[in-house]
Scaffold this active site. Structure first.
Site, mmCIF file in Angstrom:
data_model
loop_
_atom_site.group_PDB
_atom_site.id
_atom_site.type_symbol
_atom_site.label_atom_id
_atom_site.label_comp_id
_atom_site.label_asym_id
_atom_site.label_seq_id
_atom_site.Cartn_x
_atom_site.Cartn_y
_atom_site.Cartn_z
ATOM 1 N N TYR A 146 10.863 -31.382 -15.041
ATOM 2 C CA TYR A 146 11.735 -31.605 -14.635
ATOM 3 C C TYR A 146 13.110 -30.413 -14.992
ATOM 4 C CZ TYR A 146 16.752 -33.831 -13.802
ATOM 5 O OH TYR A 146 17.791 -33.806 -13.322
ATOM 6 N N GLU A 190 19.386 -29.453 -9.115
ATOM 7 C CA GLU A 190 18.314 -29.914 -10.027
ATOM 8 C C GLU A 190 16.981 -29.540 -8.705
ATOM 9 O OE1 GLU A 190 18.099 -34.583 -10.824
ATOM 10 O OE2 GLU A 190 17.243 -34.281 -9.080
#
Ligand code: GDP
Ligand code: MN
Length: 379
Positions: A101, A189
């Protein structure tokens, strides 16, 4: 403005971040063409502005045209958390060794950009933050200095990625920072950021929020065209009003974003629930109030309306005249409560005085007006 995954990937690719080749499709036949161009096996991905598509059945692998037709047919029209899928992104499938992530967003209290990186990607990062907060390596970047190579390396080391992924991750994180700052994003993101068995690092998903205030210096028309708005937000957008739909019963109109936000707070504070945020901006022409009041009054949940004005450059009597003219042009079903203060407030109040009654009330302070409007909403 939030981007769909395929737009986010287009945005990433324009900054050199590696993404998989693919294409969009609005029909099964278009999906077949996109898959042939991308090369099998492909991943068929629902394009909706909501996360967790994988779990909801909106991300499927297809090895051949038969599987592709089946998945594309099933996903088009699917309801994912209230969002109906109308568009697909078909991309060449990647082999995955590990899922990470990575993101950048603004930490307002630190007055710095916040980068987050975790070796536990793929899943919802909110869950990682709760279950295992130490698994998220954070970095605060001073916007003046930018992200240096040394900082990026330290950050990647802290996240304990597979050693094979280090060089690729450092390169992508620096590009992600550039995309975030130069691209005028509020959020960039990647979840998952993947390590392939061959050692390459690659963005498999994209979540991007762009700063609307920077739209004038970018070519964002294509992103703008696919924005999902509810009917209230669409009407407000067309009338050039700063509006955000909420689900309470007190309609709100204020001049200035700061005052509008304070108005929401005060309504909440006295036990009410705002139906919207609406900043009519400067100026006082009747048309703005006509549009604002019409949009709010068309909202079936609205029971009362709070007009909160603080006269500044636009003087109180100009605003009062605008509101009076607007109310002469339209018939509003919900009762209205006005608070008018600031420059030439007395003159403005004197103009409103003869129009007051059950449908239009005036209160001397913001708090009094909030109490009255909430009482009317709950009556
Ligand atoms: P989200 O569920 O909305 O976040 O959608 P993602 O794009 O993140 O996809 C969800 C999951 O599907 C990923 O975490 C991967 O595990 C899987 N996935 C997506 N693309 C591929 C791919 O190209 N290859 C493989 N093997 N899995 C994929
Ligand atoms: Mn994802």
């Amino acid at each position: 403005m939030d981007l769909m995954e395929y737009q986010g990937k287009q945005f990433f690719a324009s900054f050199g971040i590696p993404v998989s080749p693919g294409g969009v499709a609005d029909t099964v036949d278009e999906a077949v063409a996109a898959a042939e161009a991308a090369g099998y096996p492909v991943v068929v991905k629902a394009q909706v502005m909501v996360g967790g598509r994988g779990k909801a059945g909106g991300v499927k692998l297809a090895n051949n045209v038969d599987e592709l037709r089946e998945h594309a047919g099933n996903i088009l029209g699917l309801d994912i958390k209230g969002h109906i899928v109308r568009r697909l992104w078909i991309e060449n499938a990647s082999d995955i060794a590990e899922e990470y992530y990575a993101s950048f967003t603004l930490d307002r209290s630190a007055k710095k950009h916040l980068g987050m990186l975790s070796a536990e990607g793929g899943v919802e990062i909110e869950q990682v933050a709760v279950d295992n907060p130490d698994a998220i390596a954070k970095i605060w970047v001073d916007p003046v200095d930018g992200l240096t190579d040394a900082q990026a390396r330290e950050w990647v080391a802290a996240a304990k990625l597979n050693p094979q992924a280090v060089e690729g991750a450092v390169a992508i994180l620096k590009l992600l920072y550039t995309a975030y700052t130069e691209g005028d994003a509020d959020l960039t993101e990647i979840n998952p950021l993947i390590l392939k068995p061959t050692g390459e690092v690659h963005a498999l998903d994209a979540k991007v929020t762009l700063d609307n205030n920077a739209a004038f210096r970018h070519e964002w028309a294509e992103f703008e065209a696919t924005q999902e708005r509810d009917s209230r937000e669409q009407a407000a957008h067309e009338a050039d009003l700063q509006y955000v739909g909420l689900d309470g019963s007190v309609g709100i109109i204020a001049n200035g974003a700061g005052l509008a936000m304070s108005t929401l707070d005060v309504v909440n504070q006295v036990g009410g629930s705002p139906a919207n945020f609406l900043d009519v901006g400067g100026g006082a022409d009747a048309e703005k109030f006509v549009n604002a009041l019409t949009i709010i009054d068309n909202d079936p949940l609205v029971k009362s309306i709070f007009i909160n004005i603080f006269g500044g450059i636009t003087r109180g009597e100009e605003v009062a005249n605008g509101i009076i003219a607007a109310l002469g042009q339209i018939d509003i079903s919900s009762p209205i409560v006005i608070r008018l203060d600031g420059t030439n407030a007395d003159e403005g109040r004197a103009l409103l005085e003869p129009h007051l009654g059950d449908k239009l009330r005036m209160e001397p302070t913001m708090l009094d007006a909030a109490r009255t409007v909430v009482a009317l909403a709950n009556a």
